[in-house]
Design an enzyme around this catalytic site. Structure first.
Site, PDB file in Angstrom:
ATOM      1  N   ARG A   1       5.193  10.904  -2.529  1.00 52.13           N
ATOM      2  CA  ARG A   1       4.803  10.720  -1.197  1.00 52.13           C
ATOM      3  C   ARG A   1       6.027  10.863  -0.123  1.00 52.13           C
ATOM      4  O   ARG A   1       7.108  10.204  -0.571  1.00 52.13           O
ATOM      5  CB  ARG A   1       4.277   9.268  -1.046  1.00 52.13           C
ATOM      6  CG  ARG A   1       4.136   8.923   0.318  1.00 52.13           C
ATOM      7  CD  ARG A   1       3.997   7.215   0.296  1.00 52.13           C
ATOM      8  NE  ARG A   1       3.719   6.721   1.410  1.00 52.13           N
ATOM      9  CZ  ARG A   1       4.003   5.633   1.991  1.00 52.13           C
ATOM     10  NH1 ARG A   1       4.689   4.770   1.119  1.00 52.13           N
ATOM     11  NH2 ARG A   1       3.880   5.227   3.197  1.00 52.13           N
TER      12      ARG A   1
ATOM     13  N   ARG B   1      12.972   5.262  12.483  1.00 53.07           N
ATOM     14  CA  ARG B   1      11.574   5.968  12.402  1.00 53.07           C
ATOM     15  C   ARG B   1      10.712   5.752  13.735  1.00 53.07           C
ATOM     16  O   ARG B   1      11.298   5.214  14.616  1.00 53.07           O
ATOM     17  CB  ARG B   1      10.939   5.740  11.063  1.00 53.07           C
ATOM     18  CG  ARG B   1      11.973   6.089  10.036  1.00 53.07           C
ATOM     19  CD  ARG B   1      11.183   5.928   8.478  1.00 53.07           C
ATOM     20  NE  ARG B   1      10.090   6.321   8.430  1.00 53.07           N
ATOM     21  CZ  ARG B   1       8.915   6.240   7.562  1.00 53.07           C
ATOM     22  NH1 ARG B   1       9.395   5.300   6.742  1.00 53.07           N
ATOM     23  NH2 ARG B   1       8.064   7.007   7.567  1.00 53.07           N
TER      24      ARG B   1
ATOM     25  N   ALA C   1       2.864  -0.374   5.215  1.00 52.36           N
ATOM     26  CA  ALA C   1       2.306  -0.426   6.613  1.00 52.36           C
ATOM     27  C   ALA C   1       1.834  -1.807   7.279  1.00 52.36           C
ATOM     28  O   ALA C   1       2.009  -2.157   8.261  1.00 52.36           O
ATOM     29  CB  ALA C   1       1.474   0.710   6.734  1.00 52.36           C
TER      30      ALA C   1
ATOM     31  N   ASP D   1       0.705 -14.916   7.655  1.00 50.82           N
ATOM     32  CA  ASP D   1       0.118 -16.482   7.546  1.00 50.82           C
ATOM     33  C   ASP D   1       0.334 -16.906   6.152  1.00 50.82           C
ATOM     34  O   ASP D   1       0.668 -18.037   5.781  1.00 50.82           O
ATOM     35  CB  ASP D   1      -1.372 -16.643   8.021  1.00 50.82           C
ATOM     36  CG  ASP D   1      -1.427 -16.411   9.566  1.00 50.82           C
ATOM     37  OD1 ASP D   1      -0.193 -16.515   9.915  1.00 50.82           O
ATOM     38  OD2 ASP D   1      -2.542 -16.309   9.932  1.00 50.82           O
TER      39      ASP D   1
ATOM     40  N   GLU E   1      11.888  -9.600   2.744  1.00 51.37           N
ATOM     41  CA  GLU E   1      11.278  -8.279   3.145  1.00 51.37           C
ATOM     42  C   GLU E   1      12.080  -7.145   2.889  1.00 51.37           C
ATOM     43  O   GLU E   1      13.284  -7.136   3.169  1.00 51.37           O
ATOM     44  CB  GLU E   1      11.059  -8.442   4.733  1.00 51.37           C
ATOM     45  CG  GLU E   1      10.351  -7.042   5.452  1.00 51.37           C
ATOM     46  CD  GLU E   1      10.364  -7.065   6.828  1.00 51.37           C
ATOM     47  OE1 GLU E   1      10.498  -8.342   7.604  1.00 51.37           O
ATOM     48  OE2 GLU E   1       9.986  -5.939   7.335  1.00 51.37           O
TER      49      GLU E   1
ATOM     50  N   TYR F   1      11.320   8.509   1.401  1.00 43.83           N
ATOM     51  CA  TYR F   1      11.213   7.536   0.100  1.00 43.83           C
ATOM     52  C   TYR F   1      11.765   8.026  -1.203  1.00 43.83           C
ATOM     53  O   TYR F   1      11.847   7.474  -2.282  1.00 43.83           O
ATOM     54  CB  TYR F   1       9.655   7.289  -0.121  1.00 43.83           C
ATOM     55  CG  TYR F   1       8.875   6.903   0.971  1.00 43.83           C
ATOM     56  CD1 TYR F   1       9.632   5.905   1.966  1.00 43.83           C
ATOM     57  CD2 TYR F   1       7.745   7.462   1.605  1.00 43.83           C
ATOM     58  CE1 TYR F   1       8.838   5.193   2.906  1.00 43.83           C
ATOM     59  CE2 TYR F   1       7.417   6.823   3.015  1.00 43.83           C
ATOM     60  CZ  TYR F   1       7.938   5.889   3.540  1.00 43.83           C
ATOM     61  OH  TYR F   1       7.248   5.467   4.675  1.00 43.83           O
TER      62      TYR F   1
ATOM     63  N   HIS G   1      12.327  -2.707   2.653  1.00 42.93           N
ATOM     64  CA  HIS G   1      11.896  -1.312   2.873  1.00 42.93           C
ATOM     65  C   HIS G   1      12.716  -0.268   2.215  1.00 42.93           C
ATOM     66  O   HIS G   1      13.959  -0.453   2.505  1.00 42.93           O
ATOM     67  CB  HIS G   1      11.544  -1.059   4.176  1.00 42.93           C
ATOM     68  CG  HIS G   1      10.583  -1.883   5.141  1.00 42.93           C
ATOM     69  ND1 HIS G   1       9.502  -2.081   4.663  1.00 42.93           N
ATOM     70  CD2 HIS G   1      11.097  -3.062   5.668  1.00 42.93           C
ATOM     71  CE1 HIS G   1       8.806  -2.900   5.661  1.00 42.93           C
ATOM     72  NE2 HIS G   1       9.738  -3.588   6.062  1.00 42.93           N
TER      73      HIS G   1
ATOM     74  N   HIS H   1       3.774  -3.942   9.685  1.00 40.00           N
ATOM     75  CA  HIS H   1       3.741  -3.722  11.130  1.00 40.00           C
ATOM     76  C   HIS H   1       2.653  -4.614  11.871  1.00 40.00           C
ATOM     77  O   HIS H   1       2.765  -4.606  12.978  1.00 40.00           O
ATOM     78  CB  HIS H   1       3.814  -2.398  11.365  1.00 40.00           C
ATOM     79  CG  HIS H   1       4.848  -1.730  10.680  1.00 40.00           C
ATOM     80  ND1 HIS H   1       6.049  -2.061  10.570  1.00 40.00           N
ATOM     81  CD2 HIS H   1       4.741  -0.744   9.713  1.00 40.00           C
ATOM     82  CE1 HIS H   1       6.763  -1.270   9.816  1.00 40.00           C
ATOM     83  NE2 HIS H   1       5.986  -0.388   9.034  1.00 40.00           N
TER      84      HIS H   1
ATOM     85  N   ASN I   1       7.611  -5.644  -0.318  1.00 45.49           N
ATOM     86  CA  ASN I   1       7.692  -4.563   0.559  1.00 45.49           C
ATOM     87  C   ASN I   1       6.096  -4.275   0.658  1.00 45.49           C
ATOM     88  O   ASN I   1       5.456  -3.754   0.114  1.00 45.49           O
ATOM     89  CB  ASN I   1       8.203  -3.286  -0.310  1.00 45.49           C
ATOM     90  CG  ASN I   1       8.148  -1.966   0.754  1.00 45.49           C
ATOM     91  OD1 ASN I   1       7.633  -1.966   1.581  1.00 45.49           O
ATOM     92  ND2 ASN I   1       8.713  -0.783   0.077  1.00 45.49           N
TER      93      ASN I   1
ATOM     94  N   ARG J   1       7.034   1.480  13.492  1.00 43.48           N
ATOM     95  CA  ARG J   1       7.665   0.892  12.350  1.00 43.48           C
ATOM     96  C   ARG J   1       8.660   0.078  12.865  1.00 43.48           C
ATOM     97  O   ARG J   1       9.326  -0.794  11.944  1.00 43.48           O
ATOM     98  CB  ARG J   1       8.231   1.851  11.590  1.00 43.48           C
ATOM     99  CG  ARG J   1       7.171   2.854  10.963  1.00 43.48           C
ATOM    100  CD  ARG J   1       7.705   3.631   9.948  1.00 43.48           C
ATOM    101  NE  ARG J   1       6.792   4.733   9.713  1.00 43.48           N
ATOM    102  CZ  ARG J   1       5.568   5.037   9.235  1.00 43.48           C
ATOM    103  NH1 ARG J   1       5.194   3.911   8.341  1.00 43.48           N
ATOM    104  NH2 ARG J   1       5.076   6.012   9.059  1.00 43.48           N
TER     105      ARG J   1
ATOM    106  N   PRO K   1       0.900  -1.161   0.122  1.00 44.62           N
ATOM    107  CA  PRO K   1       0.238   0.090   0.102  1.00 44.62           C
ATOM    108  C   PRO K   1       0.717   1.107   0.126  1.00 44.62           C
ATOM    109  O   PRO K   1       1.922   1.405   0.640  1.00 44.62           O
ATOM    110  CB  PRO K   1      -0.789   0.011   1.103  1.00 44.62           C
ATOM    111  CG  PRO K   1      -0.206  -0.976   2.123  1.00 44.62           C
ATOM    112  CD  PRO K   1       0.529  -1.956   1.298  1.00 44.62           C
ATOM    113  N   ASN K   2       0.418   2.290  -0.758  1.00 48.92           N
ATOM    114  CA  ASN K   2       1.016   3.491  -0.783  1.00 48.92           C
ATOM    115  C   ASN K   2       2.258   3.725  -1.794  1.00 48.92           C
ATOM    116  O   ASN K   2       2.671   4.768  -1.882  1.00 48.92           O
ATOM    117  CB  ASN K   2       0.968   4.302   0.377  1.00 48.92           C
ATOM    118  CG  ASN K   2      -0.196   4.344   1.021  1.00 48.92           C
ATOM    119  OD1 ASN K   2      -1.101   5.032   0.671  1.00 48.92           O
ATOM    120  ND2 ASN K   2      -0.331   3.850   2.275  1.00 48.92           N
TER     121      ASN K   2
ATOM    122  N   SER L   1      13.005   2.862   3.270  1.00 46.82           N
ATOM    123  CA  SER L   1      13.611   3.598   4.477  1.00 46.82           C
ATOM    124  C   SER L   1      14.262   2.453   5.545  1.00 46.82           C
ATOM    125  O   SER L   1      13.636   1.350   5.637  1.00 46.82           O
ATOM    126  CB  SER L   1      12.314   4.420   5.027  1.00 46.82           C
ATOM    127  OG  SER L   1      11.239   3.674   5.708  1.00 46.82           O
TER     128      SER L   1
HETATM  129  C1  DQA Z   1       7.855   1.284   4.027  1.00 49.36           C
HETATM  130  C2  DQA Z   1       8.014   1.794   5.416  1.00 49.36           C
HETATM  131  C3  DQA Z   1       6.658   1.313   6.133  1.00 49.36           C
HETATM  132  O1  DQA Z   1       6.622   1.519   7.527  1.00 49.36           O
HETATM  133  C4  DQA Z   1       5.529   2.432   5.618  1.00 49.36           C
HETATM  134  O2  DQA Z   1       4.451   2.080   6.130  1.00 49.36           O
HETATM  135  C5  DQA Z   1       5.788   2.353   4.210  1.00 49.36           C
HETATM  136  C6  DQA Z   1       6.933   2.056   3.208  1.00 49.36           C
HETATM  137  C7  DQA Z   1       9.257   1.570   3.365  1.00 49.36           C
HETATM  138  O3  DQA Z   1       9.528   1.033   2.203  1.00 49.36           O
HETATM  139  O4  DQA Z   1       9.974   2.268   3.819  1.00 49.36           O
HETATM  140  O5  DQA Z   1       4.435   2.478   3.424  1.00 49.36           O
HETATM  141  O6  DQA Z   1       7.601  -0.019   3.707  1.00 49.36           O
END
Ligand code: DQA
Length: 143
Positions: free
Chosen positions: A18, A107, A77, A87, A98, A23, A100, A80, A74, A111, A10-11, A102
């Site tokens: 953003r 942070r 959010a 699962d 996994e 990022y 990220h 978390h 990735n 997170r 997401p996002n 950032s």
């Molecule tokens: C993220 C870190 C997450 O905490 C955040 O909610 C994101 C981006 C990252 O790529 O740094 O949406 O996954």
């Protein structure tokens, strides 16, 4: 040829627009282009998927079980708190890495926790778009 799947949660479609301090200013299309170039350099067949929806990410992970050799995830959010994504990762036998953009540990405290980390093969965070590229390196090296 190994088949790998990169999932942006997401996002992440808004990367570049953003919160650029976290990022960067590079858009997701440019990051995806670099991912595909690097995958080709490594001899990997790579597909990229983005969704803002938990269920769609879970469906894609299920699909990956038989269609791919590994996943770079990735989860945004969802990392978390999504036990459902955790699962799904546990249910599939292929390695999931996994990532990220950032450094989540530098942070907010919420997170720092990853509910998916214990079921992932490993994690890479804090290197911006390079986190994805290093994850591809890891998948290419894994048996
Ligand atoms: C993220 C870190 C997450 O905490 C955040 O909610 C994101 C981006 C990252 O790529 O740094 O949406 O996954």
């Amino acid at each position: 040829m190994k088949k790998v799947l990169v999932i942006h949660g997401p996002n992440l479609n808004l990367v570049g627009i953003r919160e650029p301090d976290h990022y960067g200013t590079e858009g997701i299309a440019d990051i995806n282009a670099e991912i595909l170039v690097h995958a080709e350099e490594l001899g990997l067949d790579c597909e990229i998927f983005q969704s803002n929806h938990e269920g769609a990410i879970i469906d894609k992970l299920h699909e990956a079980r038989t269609a791919f050799d590994g996943v770079v995830l990735n989860a945004g959010a969802y990392t978390h708190y999504s036990i459902a994504i955790r699962d799904a990762i546990a249910a599939i036998k292929i390695p999931v890495i996994e990532v990220h953009l950032s450094n989540v540990h530098a942070r907010e405290e919420f997170r720092h926790a990853s509910v998916i980390a214990p079921v992932c093969a490993g994690g890479i965070f804090g290197f911006g778009k390079h986190s994805y590229l290093v994850a591809l390196d890891a998948l290419a090296r894994m048996k």
